[in-house]
Design a protein around this motif. Structure first.
Motif, PDB file in Angstrom:
ATOM      1  N   ALA A 118      26.898  -4.023 -36.370  1.00  0.00           N
ATOM      2  CA  ALA A 118      27.913  -3.630 -35.380  1.00  0.00           C
ATOM      3  C   ALA A 118      29.336  -3.823 -35.878  1.00  0.00           C
ATOM      4  CB  ALA A 118      27.698  -4.429 -34.091  1.00  0.00           C
ATOM      5  N   ILE A 120      31.281  -1.821 -37.657  1.00  0.00           N
ATOM      6  CA  ILE A 120      32.128  -0.632 -37.620  1.00  0.00           C
ATOM      7  C   ILE A 120      32.818  -0.548 -36.265  1.00  0.00           C
ATOM      8  CG2 ILE A 120      32.134   1.882 -37.811  1.00  0.00           C
ATOM      9  CD1 ILE A 120      29.593   1.594 -39.534  1.00  0.00           C
ATOM     10  N   THR A 121      34.117  -0.257 -36.256  1.00  0.00           N
ATOM     11  CA  THR A 121      34.906  -0.244 -35.022  1.00  0.00           C
ATOM     12  C   THR A 121      35.424   1.161 -34.745  1.00  0.00           C
ATOM     13  OG1 THR A 121      37.101  -0.600 -35.989  1.00  0.00           O
ATOM     14  CG2 THR A 121      35.682  -2.542 -35.714  1.00  0.00           C
ATOM     15  N   THR A 124      37.740   2.455 -37.417  1.00  0.00           N
ATOM     16  CA  THR A 124      37.275   2.593 -38.799  1.00  0.00           C
ATOM     17  C   THR A 124      37.325   4.049 -39.238  1.00  0.00           C
ATOM     18  OG1 THR A 124      35.807   0.685 -38.539  1.00  0.00           O
ATOM     19  CG2 THR A 124      35.361   2.169 -40.374  1.00  0.00           C
ATOM     20  N   ARG A 151      33.144   4.582 -35.238  1.00  0.00           N
ATOM     21  CA  ARG A 151      31.979   4.096 -34.488  1.00  0.00           C
ATOM     22  C   ARG A 151      31.303   5.231 -33.718  1.00  0.00           C
ATOM     23  NH1 ARG A 151      30.432  -1.283 -33.456  1.00  0.00           N
ATOM     24  NH2 ARG A 151      28.922  -1.508 -31.784  1.00  0.00           N
ATOM     25  N   ALA A 183      29.564   8.031 -27.756  1.00  0.00           N
ATOM     26  CA  ALA A 183      30.817   7.738 -28.433  1.00  0.00           C
ATOM     27  C   ALA A 183      31.969   8.412 -27.701  1.00  0.00           C
ATOM     28  CB  ALA A 183      30.763   8.230 -29.874  1.00  0.00           C
ATOM     29  N   ASP A 248      22.823   5.612 -30.000  1.00  0.00           N
ATOM     30  CA  ASP A 248      23.718   4.570 -30.493  1.00  0.00           C
ATOM     31  C   ASP A 248      22.953   3.760 -31.537  1.00  0.00           C
ATOM     32  OD1 ASP A 248      25.212   2.274 -30.942  1.00  0.00           O
ATOM     33  OD2 ASP A 248      25.797   2.045 -28.854  1.00  0.00           O
ATOM     34  N   PHE A 250      24.072   1.172 -33.540  1.00  0.00           N
ATOM     35  CA  PHE A 250      24.724  -0.041 -34.016  1.00  0.00           C
ATOM     36  C   PHE A 250      24.026  -1.300 -33.519  1.00  0.00           C
ATOM     37  CE2 PHE A 250      27.921   3.325 -33.907  1.00  0.00           C
ATOM     38  CZ  PHE A 250      28.275   3.334 -35.242  1.00  0.00           C
ATOM     39  N   THR A 312      29.854  -5.186 -44.007  1.00  0.00           N
ATOM     40  CA  THR A 312      28.866  -4.405 -43.254  1.00  0.00           C
ATOM     41  C   THR A 312      27.499  -4.558 -43.905  1.00  0.00           C
ATOM     42  OG1 THR A 312      30.463  -2.783 -42.449  1.00  0.00           O
ATOM     43  CG2 THR A 312      28.169  -2.090 -42.518  1.00  0.00           C
TER      44      THR A 312
END
Length: 337
Positions: A118, A120-121, A124, A151, A183, A248, A250, A312
């Motif tokens: 998780a 990655i923001t 990013t 993300r 997203a 999703d 992540f 990561t």
């Protein structure tokens, strides 16, 4: 389907080997080449606190001094003495071993489980985890890529940019063929330096795509959402049908299935499933001209990004590559029609 397979046969006649890997050993198997660099590390075998084994890949940010100094020795990976050509990117990738590569145009299936942590923001930038490329490609770009910019899990293809009105430097055309519904943004649309909301992307069975140009800095130059057929702009000769959004991914495991025939004419095909749901089907011109039948296609998995300060972790498990669907989906639950 039968007619499409016959058409694809002109490109790939020799059968490619079926590859399976559960990553149970504590070192990398001969199915893979591990792209070692200062900013990455690899661990194979049992996953802590989980009843599975996997290839665990870590990428971490390093100080950005002397990064712009730019074989089957993959470009940018460490040589036997540990040296490598810095290319301004950070990566922790496994590449399909040269001895296993399938000829370009092979009708082939991939199944794998992937874990994306998780880290990655929404801020990013470029972040690719999983891509299919061509050896000695006419263009230095992946034909198919899983992108996690901002993300947002998306899948894109690249083709030649034949738009007569394009900027001459934009020789590639990127088309998003699948996206994560939850997203808040989809990358590569509108301002090349910003992420903006997409427009009505996920109507069930609606045929549509996003088409954008592309430059050497991996910045996208957007156009309006495009409906197919009757495409205008840089994307040409494609039919894209979206059935469901991507999940999703992540902080969890996601099972992906891809059915591929990578050829730059009307026999090209990409079908995508995630966690047992069909996501999209793309038909038409996929890849770059001229078609190089003597070349091979190859898959690589792991982080590939611009410099970032954070670490990561990605994992790969239950990998199967075969020309037979029944090998990757024996009970028909992972890739239903």
């Amino acid at each position: 389907m039968a007619l499409a397979l016959m058409a694809g046969a002109q490109y790939a006649n020799a059968a490619s080997p079926t590859i399976r890997d559960e990553f149970e050993a504590t070192s990398v198997s001969d199915n893979w080449f591990s792209c070692s660099r200062d900013e990455n590390s690899f661990v194979f075998g049992n996953v802590p606190d989980e009843p599975r084994s996997a290839a665990t890949q870590v990428v971490r940010g390093l100080p950005q001094n002397n990064v712009l100094a730019f074989a089957w020795h993959p470009k940018g990976c460490a040589r036997e003495d540990g040296s490598y050509d810095r290319d301004g990117s950070e990566r922790s990738e496994l590449w399909e071993a040269e001895k296993n590569l399938a000829p370009m145009g092979t009708d082939i299936w991939y199944r794998f489980d992937m874990f994306i942590d998780a880290s990655i923001t929404p801020a990013t930038g470029r972040f690719v985890i999983g891509q299919w490329k061509e050896t000695k490609s006419p263009k230095d770009a992946p034909i198919l890529a899983q992108r996690f910019n901002g993300r947002a899990f998306t899948v894109s293809i690249e083709q030649d940019n034949d738009d007569p009105h394009r900027d001459p430097k934009n020789v590639l055309c990127r088309v998003f063929i699948a996206s994560q519904e939850t997203a808040p943004v989809e990358p590569g649309f509108g301002n090349p330096h910003a992420l903006v909301k997409p427009a009505q992307l996920f109507s069930l069975m609606k045929t549509e795509t996003l088409s954008v140009g592309h430059d050497a800095d991996d910045l996208a130059h957007g156009s309006a959402p495009l409906s197919l057929p009757g495409l205008t702009g840089c994307a040409q000769g494609l039919s894209v049908t979206r059935y469901n959004s991507l999940p999703d991914p992540f902080g969890k495991w996601t099972t992906m299935v891809y059915h591929l025939r990578l050829v730059p004419d009307q026999t090209g095909l990409i079908e995508i499933w995630a966690d047992g749901k069909k996501i999209s089907k793309t038909e038409g011109v996929i890849g770059f001209k001229p078609f190089l039948a003597k070349e091979s296609q190859y898959f690589k998995f792991g982080s590939y990004r611009n410099h970032a300060e954070f670490e990561t972790i990605t994992r790969l498990d239950h990998f199967i590559r075969s020309e037979r669907k029944e090998d990757v989906d024996p009970d028909g639950k992972l890739a239903p029609p």
